[in-house]
Scaffold this motif. Structure first.
Motif, PDB file in Angstrom:
ATOM      1  N   LEU A  21      -4.617  -5.190  22.487  1.00 19.14           N
ATOM      2  CA  LEU A  21      -3.974  -4.887  23.761  1.00 19.14           C
ATOM      3  C   LEU A  21      -4.350  -5.928  24.805  1.00 19.14           C
ATOM      4  O   LEU A  21      -5.527  -6.246  24.997  1.00 19.14           O
ATOM      5  N   SER A  22      -3.343  -6.443  25.493  1.00 17.98           N
ATOM      6  CA  SER A  22      -3.590  -7.352  26.601  1.00 17.98           C
ATOM      7  C   SER A  22      -4.045  -6.545  27.812  1.00 17.98           C
ATOM      8  O   SER A  22      -3.946  -5.311  27.844  1.00 17.98           O
ATOM      9  N   GLU A  23      -4.528  -7.244  28.827  1.00 19.22           N
ATOM     10  CA  GLU A  23      -4.962  -6.551  30.043  1.00 19.22           C
ATOM     11  C   GLU A  23      -3.798  -5.813  30.694  1.00 19.22           C
ATOM     12  O   GLU A  23      -3.955  -4.699  31.192  1.00 19.22           O
ATOM     13  N   LEU A  24      -2.619  -6.431  30.679  1.00 22.37           N
ATOM     14  CA  LEU A  24      -1.447  -5.774  31.255  1.00 22.37           C
ATOM     15  C   LEU A  24      -1.101  -4.510  30.481  1.00 22.37           C
ATOM     16  O   LEU A  24      -0.802  -3.464  31.076  1.00 22.37           O
ATOM     17  N   SER A  25      -1.152  -4.590  29.154  1.00 18.62           N
ATOM     18  CA  SER A  25      -0.846  -3.409  28.339  1.00 18.62           C
ATOM     19  C   SER A  25      -1.835  -2.283  28.611  1.00 18.62           C
ATOM     20  O   SER A  25      -1.461  -1.104  28.658  1.00 18.62           O
ATOM     21  N   LYS A  26      -3.099  -2.629  28.812  1.00 22.59           N
ATOM     22  CA  LYS A  26      -4.099  -1.608  29.123  1.00 22.59           C
ATOM     23  C   LYS A  26      -3.786  -0.933  30.453  1.00 22.59           C
ATOM     24  O   LYS A  26      -3.896   0.290  30.589  1.00 22.59           O
ATOM     25  N   GLU A  27      -3.376  -1.740  31.438  1.00 23.04           N
ATOM     26  CA  GLU A  27      -3.022  -1.176  32.744  1.00 23.04           C
ATOM     27  C   GLU A  27      -1.811  -0.248  32.624  1.00 23.04           C
ATOM     28  O   GLU A  27      -1.804   0.863  33.177  1.00 23.04           O
ATOM     29  N   LEU A  28      -0.789  -0.716  31.910  1.00 18.06           N
ATOM     30  CA  LEU A  28       0.424   0.088  31.760  1.00 18.06           C
ATOM     31  C   LEU A  28       0.155   1.358  30.963  1.00 18.06           C
ATOM     32  O   LEU A  28       0.739   2.413  31.236  1.00 18.06           O
ATOM     33  N   LEU A  29      -0.742   1.259  29.995  1.00 19.26           N
ATOM     34  CA  LEU A  29      -1.108   2.429  29.199  1.00 19.26           C
ATOM     35  C   LEU A  29      -1.821   3.467  30.063  1.00 19.26           C
ATOM     36  O   LEU A  29      -1.532   4.669  29.989  1.00 19.26           O
ATOM     37  N   ASN A  30      -2.725   3.006  30.902  1.00 18.97           N
ATOM     38  CA  ASN A  30      -3.452   3.921  31.789  1.00 18.97           C
ATOM     39  C   ASN A  30      -2.525   4.579  32.809  1.00 18.97           C
ATOM     40  O   ASN A  30      -2.735   5.733  33.200  1.00 18.97           O
ATOM     41  N   ASP A  31      -1.482   3.844  33.227  1.00 17.30           N
ATOM     42  CA  ASP A  31      -0.536   4.381  34.215  1.00 17.30           C
ATOM     43  C   ASP A  31       0.566   5.222  33.579  1.00 17.30           C
ATOM     44  O   ASP A  31       1.415   5.771  34.291  1.00 17.30           O
ATOM     45  N   GLY A  32       0.595   5.291  32.254  1.00 15.01           N
ATOM     46  CA  GLY A  32       1.590   6.103  31.567  1.00 15.01           C
ATOM     47  C   GLY A  32       2.944   5.439  31.404  1.00 15.01           C
ATOM     48  O   GLY A  32       3.926   6.106  31.071  1.00 15.01           O
ATOM     49  N   PHE A  33       3.021   4.122  31.617  1.00 17.88           N
ATOM     50  CA  PHE A  33       4.294   3.423  31.497  1.00 17.88           C
ATOM     51  C   PHE A  33       4.628   3.067  30.045  1.00 17.88           C
ATOM     52  O   PHE A  33       5.793   2.864  29.707  1.00 17.88           O
TER      53      PHE A  33
END
Length: 290
Positions: free
Chosen positions: A181-193
């Motif tokens: 997971l990239s950093e962006l994917s981790k952020e989007l995963l945490n935000d439910g996107f």
């Protein structure tokens, strides 16, 4: 009662109609190109092999290389059936052909092979011109000489294709094994996107254009590639005419710069052209666009 339209609005609507018409006939256009290219080049190749006079044997060698190259090119076009959309700051390559039923990797490799054949066709045209100029001034070269030259000018595009094949088949590990997971994917995963599927790949729910002109909700999975990546949704339109909805997978640096979260909105400076583009993160975020 009439409806007043400005010149730019008329232009946008005309282009939207044109793109829509092309989209509905897209497979037929590519199939026609394939049939014409395959038939004409097969006839030419057969004539060059079976009916070449002795005094044109050298030139027929050049023709054989050219026709084989063109046959490969039309086969690639048929397998890919690629549509290119030019949007502000982007070129979108969208494949509709049989390769989509196998893998994105196959579509990409076929695309690379087709580019190689196009490059080689320029070399063939140059060689053909030089050959005709040569025989006006000097004796006709032997067939073996022409054969060697045609092999030599095929080396540059062949080397590029070999490097691409090595990258995909040897150097890089299988995609599912390297999809950290990239950093962006981790952020989007945490935000439910987005979510992570059973193979560990980031996935999103997007509206995707169907061949019948409608759009359906579909799971979009991050595609393979280089550098940290993630996935989102996108939309392309011209005026009031929707051209394409679908998945948008790319490098993290590009997605951070282009895509908004929760809404699909084009940058104001990118709305001036005929075609507008937006990408976004969020479930069905490209259902509405502006």
């Amino acid at each position: 009662m009439g409806i007043g339209l400005t010149g730019s609005e008329l232009n946008l609507r005309a282009n939207g109609f044109f793109f829509g018409l092309i989209g509905r006939r897209f497979s037929s256009i590519h199939l026609s190109i394939f049939l014409i290219g395959f038939t004409s080049n097969t006839i030419l190749l057969s004539a060059a092999v079976l009916h070449t006079p002795a005094n044109l044997k050298s030139y027929s060698t050049l023709l054989k290389f050219g026709t084989v190259n063109d046959l490969i090119c039309v086969f690639c076009d048929f397998i890919n059936m690629q549509r290119i959309l030019v949007v502000p700051g982007n070129l979108l390559y969208i494949s509709y052909g049989p390769c989509t039923r196998i893998s994105v990797r196959l579509c990409y490799l076929v695309h690379c092979l087709q580019i190689g054949t196009i490059v080689y066709s320029y070399y063939v045209m140059l060689a053909s011109f030089i050959f005709r100029l040569w025989i006006l001034l000097r004796p006709t070269p032997r067939s073996s000489t022409v054969f060697s030259i045609m092999i030599a000018i095929a080396i540059p595009p062949a080397l590029v294709l070999m490097v691409l094949l090595l990258q995909f088949l040897v150097v890089f590990t299988p995609f599912s094994a390297q999809a950290a997971l990239s950093e962006l994917s981790k952020e989007l995963l945490n935000d439910g996107f987005i979510w992570v599927n059973d193979e560990g790949l980031p996935s999103a729910l997007c509206m995707v254009s169907a061949k019948n002109g409608t759009s359906v909700a579909q799971t979009c999975t991050m595609t393979e590639g280089f550098d940290p990546r993630s996935v989102g949704c996108m939309a392309v339109w011209s005026g009031a005419k929707l051209l394409q909805r679908g998945c948008y997978s790319g490098q993290e640096i590009s997605l951070r710069h282009q895509c908004k979260r929760g809404e699909c909105v084009a940058d104001e400076k990118k709305k001036e052209g005929i075609v507008s583009f937006c990408c976004c993160h969020g479930q069905l975020c490209n259902a509405h666009y502006s």
